[in-house]
Enzyme design. Structure first.
Site, PDB file in Angstrom:
ATOM      1  N   GLY A 402       0.821  -1.202   0.000  1.00 46.51           N
ATOM      2  CA  GLY A 402       0.000   0.000   0.000  1.00 46.51           C
ATOM      3  C   GLY A 402       0.857   1.255   0.000  1.00 46.51           C
ATOM      4  CB  SER A 403       0.174   4.615   1.395  1.00 50.38           C
ATOM      5  OG  SER A 403      -1.070   4.751   0.735  1.00 50.38           O
ATOM      6  CB  SER A 404       4.460   1.123   3.183  1.00 53.61           C
ATOM      7  OG  SER A 404       3.724   1.128   4.378  1.00 53.61           O
TER       8      SER A 404
END
Length: 663
Positions: A402-404
């Site tokens: 995800g946004s990591s």
């Protein structure tokens, strides 16, 4: 003339007789010499063909065949003789002087002897078995078990060591027959049939102690002892066992021991294992089995009929296993476990400046102590059927990041020149590259204005990074992933699943390219590798090499110059904003006395964009930037949908982070 002919006939006759004798000898001996028969005899020893060995003895061997075979079997199996090597020293008048060398449980042994060979038969003497042996002598093997090495944390706290447990068993001569088996079984979680099976062994006598089960030496264990010893014939001893003081908090890391199986014995033949041995089955216990195991001591002796020592054949001193000291801080390990123990999670804590792993946690967990003391069928089934999969080691696995991944996309874009950090990409709640995507749109919850890199990271704007990945292009993005070793084997003391940026034979089309920019697509990241990549943002672009064994720091960085210094500093400053800015997705963990940088991530796990039944993974990475006590923690939690998403992970990071920063 006649006299001369007569003399010639006599000579010819002698020659014929000699030829006949030689021919007969070759017929009966096959043309072999005495030493050939000795070699044949000991070749059979290698095959344990004691019956044929007996058949090679003279007609009066002075020992019964059954006794001969039993004696050879007991002695050679008892000393674990193997790898025989025969040397013929001399042969004189059919007496063969030889040396037989073999490997034994107590080391290499050379047995010197002489044997008379007549007509291809060996004259039996006890020294054929072992030098110094006589008919009324016996061979004894004594052993001293090695103490398994401990597993320690960086401060010397024992994560795996020697402890004590109760061992319940039966003394047959004091039992009420089988009348109490059901009652005993109910207390020990055993069936009457299982107890009967244990009690049927041929070695058991009336005064024997027949062990049935080990259990914890604690308050509940003491209560069980009181119930058991009230039954006639039940005895409870204290025994030494492998013990894991921190239980579930460290079990995925330390691993556990199990009794060897047939496959283990074959694989580790000649390494000192037997049917009763324990072997490391996972974690550090398995990875460092050879160091932890040690080597048992053994002594082979010949004793006379009064059990008095005649000769020490060989001896090998016991060598205790080596202690393994980890870089782990068990206090931090426990704190992370306590916060997420009811979740399905993985946490990795490391010193981003040195690469030392400070914590490796997977939840839910199990207790390694249970593997030592043993499960009953019901307990084992419950553990395997648990929907949360406590046996699954999540820090070894890979997950949708995800946004990591957004800081990584940003860094690749900055280095390639495809991203201008100050450029406004125009805020949009939903976006598609063109109409070829049909009904597929990238959506975001937050579209900040101006729509530049810093704001996109602070607010975690999906659309910005989908556009950014499209601008970077497939070739440069994949090249960036390859430079970061995404998809390669992760160099680490424990086996970790490799990350990936695309499935095998994937087309990696424009839609997948855009989705990869904000950590979806076909990306899967291992938590240890993700944490290591983030270390580049506080190391001027170098990715630190993570390591787990104390004082064994790798000689070099994992990836030098993964990003340029300017790029690393730009991303670091923006990640500081994720924490310090009141609009940042990680602001809940802001500290006014310690500068922190970090990034949240919420990964969607669903079949399609329209799927509303899918779940979410929550990620959070936080790190100090200039602390005297540097730390970086990456945590992934499954099933955070409707529980606050990545915010749930941030909230639960407070206690572990503070416990380390302010210790």
């Amino acid at each position: 003339m006649l006299l001369r002919n007569k003399r010639n006939l006599i000579i010819a006759g002698v020659v014929v007789i000699c030829l006949i004798i030689v021919t007969v000898f070759f017929i009966f001996t096959g043309g072999k010499n005495a030493d050939d028969y000795v070699e044949d005899y000991f070749a059979l020893l290698e095959d344990k063909d004691y019956s044929k060995m007996y058949d090679m003895l003279s007609d009066d061997p002075k020992v019964d065949k059954d006794v001969f075979e039993e004696r050879y079997t007991n002695i050679y199996e008892g000393i674990e003789a193997q790898d025989f090597s025969l040397k013929i020293n001399s042969v004189e008048d059919d007496v063969v002087d030889y040396s037989l060398t073999m490997n034994t449980v107590a080391g290499k042994v050379t047995s010197n002897n002489q044997v008379k060979v007549t007509d291809g038969k060996l004259a039996y003497n006890e020294a054929l078995i072992l030098e110094g042996l006589e008919s009324d002598y016996r061979v004894r093997v004594s052993s001293e078990s090695a103490t398994r090495g401990r597993i320690l944390d960086r401060n010397g706290n024992e994560l795996a060591t020697q402890g004590e447990a109760y061992e319940a068993g039966l003394v047959p001569g004091k039992l009420n027959g089988e009348a109490d088996y059901e009652r005993i079984g109910s207390l020990l979680n055993m069936s009457s049939a299982e107890i009967k099976d244990e009690m049927s062994a041929s070695w058991i006598k009336d005064d024997s102690f027949v062990p049935l089960k080990e259990f914890a030496k604690d308050s509940s264990g003491q209560a069980l002892v009181n119930q058991l010893i009230a039954i006639p014939g039940v005895k409870v001893n204290t025994t030494t066992v492998r013990y894991y003081p921190y239980g579930e908090a460290t079990s995925h890391l330390t691993g556990y021991l199990q009794q060897v199986n047939a496959e283990d014995l074959e694989k580790h033949k000649g390494e000192g294992y037997d049917e009763s041995s324990l072997i490391g089955r996972s974690g550090i216990e398995a990875a460092y089995e050879a160091d932890l195991k040690g080597s048992n001591g053994h002594e082979i002796r010949i004793v006379d009929e009064d059990n008095e020592l005649v000769k020490t054949v060989a001896s090998k001193d016991v060598e205790d296993g080596k202690d393994i000291t980890l870089t782990i801080d068990v206090t931090l390990q426990q704190s992370l476990y306590n916060e997420y123990q009811n979740d399905q999670s993985a946490s990795v804590a490391m010193n981003p400046k040195t690469g030392e792993i400070l914590a490796l946690v997977s939840t839910p967990s199990f207790s390694s102590n249970d593997f030592i003391l043993g499960f009953d069928n019901e307990q084992w089934q419950a553990l395997n059927d648990n929907a949360s999969k406590p046996l699954t080691n999540r820090y070894r696995s890979t997950f949708v990041p995800g946004s990591s991944m957004k800081p990584i996309t940003a860094a690749i874009g900055l280095d390639s020149g495809a991203i201008d950090p100050d450029k406004d990409l125009k805020a949009e709640d939903r976006w598609q590259k063109d109409s070829s995507w049909g009904n597929y749109y990238v959506t975001t919850l937050h579209a900040p204005t101006p729509n530049n890199l810093r704001n996109a990271l602070i607010y975690s704007d999906n659309v910005y990074f989908a556009k950014a990945a499209t601008n970077i292009g497939k070739d440069d993005l994949i090249s960036g992933y390859d430079r970061l070793e995404i998809g390669s084997k992760i160099p680490f003391e424990l086996s970790l699943n490799a990350s990936q940026y695309q499935n095998k034979d994937s087309d990696f089309d424009d839609q997948q390219l855009a989705d990869s920019g904000y950590g979806q697509g076909e990306l899967l990241m291992n938590p240890v590798q993700l944490a290591a990549i983030y270390s580049a943002f506080v190391n001027e672009g170098d990715i630190i090499q993570p390591y787990l064994i104390m004082n064994e720091k790798p000689d070099q960085m994992w990836v030098e110059n993964a990003f340029t210094k300017d790029t690393a500093n730009t991303i670091k400053d923006d990640l500081i904003g994720v924490i310090s800015d009141s609009n940042g997705t990680g602001h809940a963990i802001y500290h006014n006395d310690i500068e922190l940088a970090g990034k949240t991530g919420t990964a969607e796990i669903k079949a399609s964009q329209d799927d509303t039944t899918g779940t979410e993974l929550g990620w959070f990475t936080v790190m100090t930037t200039n602390s005297d006590n540097p730390i970086l923690i990456t945590t992934m939690v499954e099933n955070v949908k409707d529980r606050g998403g990545s915010g749930y992970v941030v909230d639960h990071m407070q206690a572990p982070l503070n416990s380390y920063l302010y210790k």
